[in-house]
Design an enzyme around this catalytic site. Structure first.
Site, PDB file in Angstrom:
ATOM      1  N   CYS A  30      55.061  40.920  78.840  1.00 25.11           N
ATOM      2  CA  CYS A  30      54.933  42.260  78.235  1.00 25.11           C
ATOM      3  C   CYS A  30      54.507  43.251  79.308  1.00 25.11           C
ATOM      4  O   CYS A  30      53.792  42.889  80.257  1.00 25.11           O
ATOM      5  CB  CYS A  30      53.889  42.279  77.125  1.00 25.11           C
ATOM      6  SG  CYS A  30      54.243  41.224  75.710  1.00 25.11           S
ATOM      7  N   ASP A  31      54.906  44.497  79.116  1.00 25.51           N
ATOM      8  CA  ASP A  31      54.409  45.567  79.970  1.00 25.51           C
ATOM      9  C   ASP A  31      54.463  46.875  79.191  1.00 25.51           C
ATOM     10  O   ASP A  31      55.329  47.059  78.328  1.00 25.51           O
ATOM     11  CB  ASP A  31      55.225  45.690  81.254  1.00 25.51           C
ATOM     12  CG  ASP A  31      54.458  46.442  82.322  1.00 25.51           C
ATOM     13  OD1 ASP A  31      53.722  45.789  83.088  1.00 25.51           O
ATOM     14  OD2 ASP A  31      54.571  47.684  82.383  1.00 25.51           O
ATOM     15  N   SER A  32      53.518  47.757  79.488  1.00 25.12           N
ATOM     16  CA  SER A  32      53.406  49.015  78.755  1.00 25.12           C
ATOM     17  C   SER A  32      53.374  50.200  79.707  1.00 25.12           C
ATOM     18  O   SER A  32      52.776  50.125  80.792  1.00 25.12           O
ATOM     19  CB  SER A  32      52.132  49.034  77.900  1.00 25.12           C
ATOM     20  OG  SER A  32      52.131  47.982  76.956  1.00 25.12           O
TER      21      SER A  32
END
Length: 371
Positions: free
Chosen positions: A81-83
Site C-alpha cells: 500500500c502507499d498513500s
C-alpha cells in the site's frame, strides 16, 4: 444456534497475509479487522514519476512494495500500500522537513484535498496480482499558527503523507471526509475485501481462529452416527438420574476439526427444572480438546438459558470424575446404589474388570448458576 469454538491459542488459516509496509496504522487497521498479517517491510525507493496522476502514482508504489517481498513468501497473499495527498493536482507525500510540513498546512488550511491510497495484492500461489486505488475527499480545518507549530513539533506530520493523520494528533484539524476513513489512514478494508474475493479468498477466511475443534449443533443427519457412537460406548438407552433416554432424539452438539470435516465427538443434553443436564459426552480422539470443547459448548447453552449445568457419572469412572473437576465442576451429591436402577433397564450391564472398581453409585457434578 450456530457454532462456536473452544477458546484457546490463536492460529491463522492459510494462505497467510503479508503486509509489505512499516506503517503502524495499516497494521492496526488490519488487526482491528480481525486479520493478523506478517509484516515484511519492502524498503523500496518511494520516489515516483511526476508525470503520473496521483491515483496512478500510489498504485505504482504499492505494486513496487508488494513485488519486492513477494518472492520471500511462497504460498502467501502479499499486500503493498502507499498513500499520497492530491492538492490542486499535485501529489504530496511526507514533507521533507518541519518547515515544509508547516508550509503545507498553511496551504491546506480550510481547503479540500483528496487522499489516494494504492493497493497491490499478489497471490504468490498463482502469480495473480490485483492493483487498485481508493480515494477519499478530505476537508481540512483552519488551525492557527500556534496550533500548526505545536502539531509540527510533535513530529507526526513528517511521518505521514500530506503531513496529517486522521487517526492521531492531526484528527482535530480534519473537518470532514467523503469516502472511506481507512483510505485516509492508509488502507481501505472494503477495497481489500473485494481484491481478496477476486483472488478467490474470503476475508473472513483469513481471520484468526481459536485452536481446537469447531462445535456445532447436532443435526438430523448426525443421529445415525450418534447412535453408533453411544451404542459402542454404553449401549442404548442411556440411563441417567432423570430416566432412560433415547439420546438420538435429544438436542446435542457435535465437534469437528473444520466445517464438513470428520466428526470427532458429541454431547447430548436435556433441560428441565433442575437445569441443563448433559446426558452423554463422547470424544473419539484423546488429547485434542474435544471433550473440553463439548463441555464448554454445553455450558454456553446453559448460560443462554440462565440454567445450571449438571451431569452424573459412575463412581467407577475415575477418569471422568477427574476430567470434570479439572474443568471446574463441583461434586454436589452421591446417589447411592444408582447401578441398581440402571440394571432394571439394562440387565446386561457388565461388572468390573479384574481389579477394577465396581459401579454402584452415581456422582452428580455441576457448574452452579452463579458461576
Amino acid at each position: 444456534m450456530g457454532s462456536l469454538r473452544n477458546p484457546g491459542l490463536m492460529t491463522t488459516r492459510t494462505p497467510s497475509l503479508v503486509l509489505a509496509s512499516s506503517s503502524p496504522a495499516r497494521r492496526r487497521l488490519l488487526r482491528d479487522a480481525g486479520l493478523a498479517p506478517v509484516v515484511d517491510v519492502s524498503g523500496v525507493d518511494e520516489s515516483f514519476d511526476a508525470a503520473l496522476d496521483t491515483a496512478s502514482a500510489v498504485c505504482a508504489l504499492a505494486e513496487r512494495k508488494a513485488s519486492a517481498v513477494a518472492g520471500r513468501h511462497p504460498g502467501a497473499l502479499v499486500l503493498g500500500c502507499d498513500s499520497l495527498l492530491d492538492l490542486d493536482g499535485a501529489a504530496l507525500g511526507k514533507p521533507a522537513s518541519p518547515q515544509a510540513a508547516a508550509a503545507l498546512w498553511r496551504r491546506m488550511s480550510g481547503r479540500p484535498g483528496t487522499l489516494h491510497t494504492g493497493h497491490c495484492l499478489i497471490d504468490t500461489r498463482s502469480g495473480q496480482r490485483t492493483v487498485a486505488a481508493a480515494s477519499t475527499l478530505v476537508r481540512f480545518g483552519t488551525p492557527g499558527e500556534q496550533e500548526i507549530a505545536d502539531y509540527v513539533a510533535t513530529g507526526e506530520p513528517g511521518r505521514v503523507a500530506g503531513a496529517f493523520s486522521i487517526d492521531g494528533l492531526g484528527a482535530p484539524f480534519v473537518e470532514s471526509i467523503d469516502g472511506d476513513w481507512g483510505t485516509v489512514v492508509g488502507l481501505s478494508l472494503p477495497l481489500l475485501r473485494r481484491m481478496l474475493a477476486a483472488a478467490g479468498v474470503a476475508l473472513t477466511g483469513l481471520w484468526p481462529r481459536p485452536a481446537g475443534p469447531l462445535v456445532r449443533d447436532l443435526a438430523d443427519e448426525d443421529r445415525d452416527w450418534l447412535a453408533g457412537v453411544v451404542t459402542a460406548a454404553w449401549g442404548l438407552p442411556v440411563v441417567s438420574l432423570s430416566g432412560a433416554h433415547d439420546v438420538t432424539a435429544l438436542p446435542g452438539l457435535v465437534a469437528q476439526e473444520e466445517p464438513g470435516g470428520a466428526r470427532l465427538g458429541a454431547a447430548t443434553y436435556r433441560a428441565d427444572e433442575r437445569g441443563l443436564e448433559v446426558v452423554t459426552l463422547n470424544s473419539l480422539a484423546e488429547g485434542r480438546g474435544i471433550g473440553t470443547a463439548l463441555l464448554a459448548g454445553a455450558r454456553q447453552r446453559a448460560r443462554q438459558g440462565g440454567q445450571r449445568l449438571w451431569l452424573t457419572t459412575g463412581n467407577d469412572n475415575v477418569a471422568a470424575i477427574g476430567f470434570y473437576q479439572r474443568r471446574g465442576m463441583d461434586m454436589v451429591a452421591l446417589h447411592r446404589d444408582f447401578a441398581d436402577e440402571v440394571r432394571k433397564v439394562k440387565p446386561w450391564l457388565p461388572g468390573p474388570a479384574d481389579g477394577g472398581i465396581t459401579f454402584r453409585h452415581a456422582i452428580e457434578l455441576e457448574y452452579g448458576g452463579a458461576r
